[in-house]
Design an enzyme around this catalytic site. Structure first.
Site, short mmCIF file in Angstrom:
data_model
loop_
_atom_site.label_atom_id
_atom_site.label_comp_id
_atom_site.label_asym_id
_atom_site.label_seq_id
_atom_site.Cartn_x
_atom_site.Cartn_y
_atom_site.Cartn_z
N GLN A 134 -1.23 -2.71 0.20
CA GLN A 134 -1.52 -2.32 -1.17
C GLN A 134 -2.45 -3.28 -1.88
O GLN A 134 -2.86 -3.02 -3.02
CB GLN A 134 -0.22 -2.16 -1.97
CG GLN A 134 0.55 -3.45 -2.21
CD GLN A 134 1.90 -3.19 -2.86
OE1 GLN A 134 2.85 -2.79 -2.20
NE2 GLN A 134 1.98 -3.44 -4.17
N CYS A 163 3.01 0.16 -4.76
CA CYS A 163 3.99 0.38 -3.69
C CYS A 163 4.59 1.77 -3.76
O CYS A 163 4.89 2.39 -2.73
CB CYS A 163 5.09 -0.67 -3.77
SG CYS A 163 6.00 -0.68 -5.34
N HIS A 175 10.70 -2.61 -6.29
CA HIS A 175 9.73 -2.38 -5.21
C HIS A 175 10.09 -1.11 -4.44
O HIS A 175 11.27 -0.88 -4.13
CB HIS A 175 9.73 -3.58 -4.28
CG HIS A 175 8.70 -3.55 -3.19
ND1 HIS A 175 7.39 -3.18 -3.39
CD2 HIS A 175 8.80 -3.85 -1.86
CE1 HIS A 175 6.73 -3.26 -2.24
NE2 HIS A 175 7.56 -3.65 -1.30
N ASN A 190 7.05 -1.66 5.03
CA ASN A 190 6.53 -2.20 3.78
C ASN A 190 5.04 -1.90 3.66
O ASN A 190 4.43 -1.32 4.57
CB ASN A 190 6.78 -3.71 3.73
CG ASN A 190 6.87 -4.25 2.32
OD1 ASN A 190 6.63 -3.54 1.34
ND2 ASN A 190 7.23 -5.52 2.19
#
Length: 384
Positions: free
Chosen positions: A185, A191, A332, A352
């Site tokens: 990102q 995110c 997140h 992630n």
């Protein structure tokens, strides 16, 4: 203190004007941008499809440097040498050197706990080690819930009847070809867009047998603040993003037609370039990890929220068990792609959006069955 881990997936192309982390710039061959590319694990007939995805990702990110892997960093000089970073001026460098020193102390203490057996995850000094806490939250997280948008999304939820019967004790969508390479990102708090897109990619694969590479930039640019609370690099929420796609945009662009630029720009969505459509979206009942497990094993990955800490920033492997993440609230958005067990400890496999140089090649594992880091509070998935 405990830490997280990561594994590889899709690539995000970061703009040529990207100036690095923490006000600094990656120098040498990395000056001007960051990106990443990772291998998609698939077997048998899926290997050709995986190769095609790899090629598409390579084309998108070919001009974008990867986040560097750092090894055995003992000083700020080592960090500068391996990361290639430079700073705006002496004061800016001093600020980030102080942040680095704090991070290095955190890593050393965490690894001592790991060696004693009081922590189940390792930490490492990585390319994010010079970020201040504020920079970490602004650049590498981005979950923000607008109450009105959350209520609107809740009103649009669909009911899903899951098939009865047991599910496997362990399951990983990467092993079935249902996950794109790990993406990055950059310095954009997006995110939420990566979690949303990752879930749609996986569910589309499960339905069609073809894994699309979808555009996060499409959501960053086009997701509206009014009614949906989607504010590009300043944050958003995966349920609101699913709602926007379902009710307004009616699709998501191919990544190749709408590459990631690490900034919010004007909306350029072209429905003819859409590579996935939704028939609605659903959520996991809060804290119901058994249903979460069944949805993942039978339908596809789920987009969830977690509380990301400084120890997550430095996570290098293992099952992230920092109890501090059970305090506060989620900040997140991530993608849960599977689950398993190790030495009697059950865990979730989490993708992630911090590139493959972080964690377990872009992934981390989180304790399962304890709603650890609030992993099961806010999980949602698309209906395709």
């Amino acid at each position: 203190m405990k830490l997280l881990l990561v594994l590889p997936l899709l690539v995000a192309a970061v703009s040529a004007q990207f100036g690095g982390f923490g006000g600094g710039r990656f120098g040498g061959g990395l000056g001007g941008g960051l990106g990443n590319l990772a291998n998609n694990r698939a077997g048998g007939a899926l290997q050709n499809a995986a190769a095609g995805i790899q090629g598409a990702v390579s084309n998108i990110a070919s001009a974008v440097p990867k986040v560097p892997f750092l090894t055995n960093v003992q000083s700020f000089g080592d960090f500068l040498s391996q990361s290639g970073k430079s700073y705006l001026n002496a004061a800016d460098q001093a600020l980030h050197e102080a942040a680095f020193s704090t991070t290095k102390n955190l890593v050393d203490a965490g690894n001592e706990a790991f060696a004693r057996g009081t922590a189940s995850f390792k930490q490492a000094v990585n390319a994010f080690a010079d970020l201040t806490h504020g920079e970490f939250l602004k650049q590498l997280t981005g979950l923000k819930r607008n109450p009105a948008a959350k209520a609107r999304a809740a009103a649009s939820l669909k009911e899903v009847s899951l098939q009865p019967g047991p599910v496997p004790d362990a399951f990983d969508w990467r092993e079935h070809g249902g996950v794109t390479p790990v993406k990055f990102q950059g310095t954009c708090g997006s995110c939420w867009a990566f979690a949303t897109v990752g879930a749609i990619e996986g569910h589309t694969f499960r339905k069609t047998g073809k894994l699309p590479v979808l555009s996060e930039q499409n959501l960053v640019d086009c997701g509206p603040e009014e009614d949906f609370g989607l504010i590009g690099c300043d944050g958003g929420f995966q349920e609101a993003a699913f709602c926007f796609i379902d009710e307004v945009q009616k699709g998501v662009s191919q990544a190749g037609a709408y590459p990631y630029i690490n900034n919010k720009d004007t909306c350029k969505y072209d429905g003819s370039k859409s590579a996935a459509q939704l028939q609605g979206f659903a959520t996991i009942p809060p804290k119901d990890e058994e249903q979460m497990k069944k949805v993942i094993a039978t339908l596809g990955p789920v987009a969830c929220s977690v509380n990301g800490l400084e120890t997550l920033k430095t996570y290098a492997g293992g099952i992230y068990d920092d109890d501090e993440c059970n305090k506060g609230e989620p900040n997140h958005s991530i993608l849960v792609v599977g689950y398993g067990s190790e030495n009697g400890k059950d865990y979730w496999i989490v993708k992630n959006s911090w590139d493959v140089a972080w964690g377990e090649k872009g992934y981390f594992r989180l304790p399962r069955g304890q709603n650890y880091c609030f992993i099961a509070d806010e999980c949602s998935y698309p209906l395709v």
